[in-house]
Design an enzyme around this catalytic site. Structure first.
Site, PDB file in Angstrom:
ATOM      1  N   ASN A  91      37.449  36.040  41.902  1.00  0.00           N
ATOM      2  CA  ASN A  91      38.900  36.073  41.759  1.00  0.00           C
ATOM      3  C   ASN A  91      39.477  35.009  42.685  1.00  0.00           C
ATOM      4  O   ASN A  91      39.078  34.917  43.848  1.00  0.00           O
ATOM      5  CB  ASN A  91      39.457  37.450  42.133  1.00  0.00           C
ATOM      6  CG  ASN A  91      38.945  38.541  41.211  1.00  0.00           C
ATOM      7  OD1 ASN A  91      38.767  38.320  40.026  1.00  0.00           O
ATOM      8  ND2 ASN A  91      38.696  39.710  41.772  1.00  0.00           N
ATOM      9  N   HIS A 104      34.251  35.090  47.840  1.00  0.00           N
ATOM     10  CA  HIS A 104      33.252  36.099  47.514  1.00  0.00           C
ATOM     11  C   HIS A 104      33.164  36.268  46.005  1.00  0.00           C
ATOM     12  O   HIS A 104      34.092  35.926  45.270  1.00  0.00           O
ATOM     13  CB  HIS A 104      33.575  37.443  48.173  1.00  0.00           C
ATOM     14  CG  HIS A 104      34.878  38.044  47.721  1.00  0.00           C
ATOM     15  ND1 HIS A 104      36.094  37.579  48.164  1.00  0.00           N
ATOM     16  CD2 HIS A 104      35.139  39.068  46.873  1.00  0.00           C
ATOM     17  CE1 HIS A 104      37.071  38.297  47.610  1.00  0.00           C
ATOM     18  NE2 HIS A 104      36.512  39.201  46.819  1.00  0.00           N
ATOM     19  N   HIS A 106      31.766  39.101  42.872  1.00  0.00           N
ATOM     20  CA  HIS A 106      31.407  40.473  42.546  1.00  0.00           C
ATOM     21  C   HIS A 106      30.286  40.431  41.514  1.00  0.00           C
ATOM     22  O   HIS A 106      30.435  39.800  40.469  1.00  0.00           O
ATOM     23  CB  HIS A 106      32.597  41.217  41.936  1.00  0.00           C
ATOM     24  CG  HIS A 106      33.777  41.320  42.836  1.00  0.00           C
ATOM     25  ND1 HIS A 106      33.999  42.416  43.638  1.00  0.00           N
ATOM     26  CD2 HIS A 106      34.797  40.463  43.065  1.00  0.00           C
ATOM     27  CE1 HIS A 106      35.128  42.224  44.322  1.00  0.00           C
ATOM     28  NE2 HIS A 106      35.626  41.045  43.989  1.00  0.00           N
TER      29      HIS A 106
END
Length: 125
Positions: A91, A104, A106
């Site tokens: 994101n 980061h 996911h």
């Protein structure tokens, strides 16, 4: 190790072992841990230990080798924990659902071959 507010991000605090997390993989530059609010049967956060990059676009421009390592670690986790099919989500920006401004990804998936994660499962991560 700061966010846009100048304070350490929650990920920086996990890396420093100030906040507990279930760590599932770690290298010299990358750390991965179980998400505390999973959106799939397998939901692992994979992040860099270097807090200078807030999102994947910054990381790709600033240190492509580190991005490649992050993706490689994410793939290894997915191979170990999913049915061989997984989603890798970055994101970028608050409007896109990013809540921690420390790059980061996911890793989302399932261990069951019959589980489906259609496009409608993309909701807020």
């Amino acid at each position: 190790m700061s966010s846009t507010s100048g304070q350490p991000t929650i990920f920086s605090r996990i890396i420093a072992r100030e906040i507990p997390a279930t760590i599932v993989a770690e290298t010299e530059h990358i750390i991965a841990f179980l998400d505390i609010a999973p959106k799939a049967p397998v939901h692992v956060v994979v992040t860099t230990k270097d807090p200078q990059f807030q999102n994947v676009a910054e990381l790709a421009a600033g240190n492509p080798a580190l991005l490649a390592e992050l993706v490689a670690v994410a793939e290894r986790i997915a191979v170990e924990r999913t049915n061989g099919q997984f989603r890798l989500v970055f994101n970028t920006g608050a409007a896109a659902g990013q809540t921690v401004f420390h790059v980061h990804a996911h890793v989302l998936g399932s261990q069951e071959p019959s589980d489906s994660m259609g496009e409608d499962s993309l909701g807020a991560l």
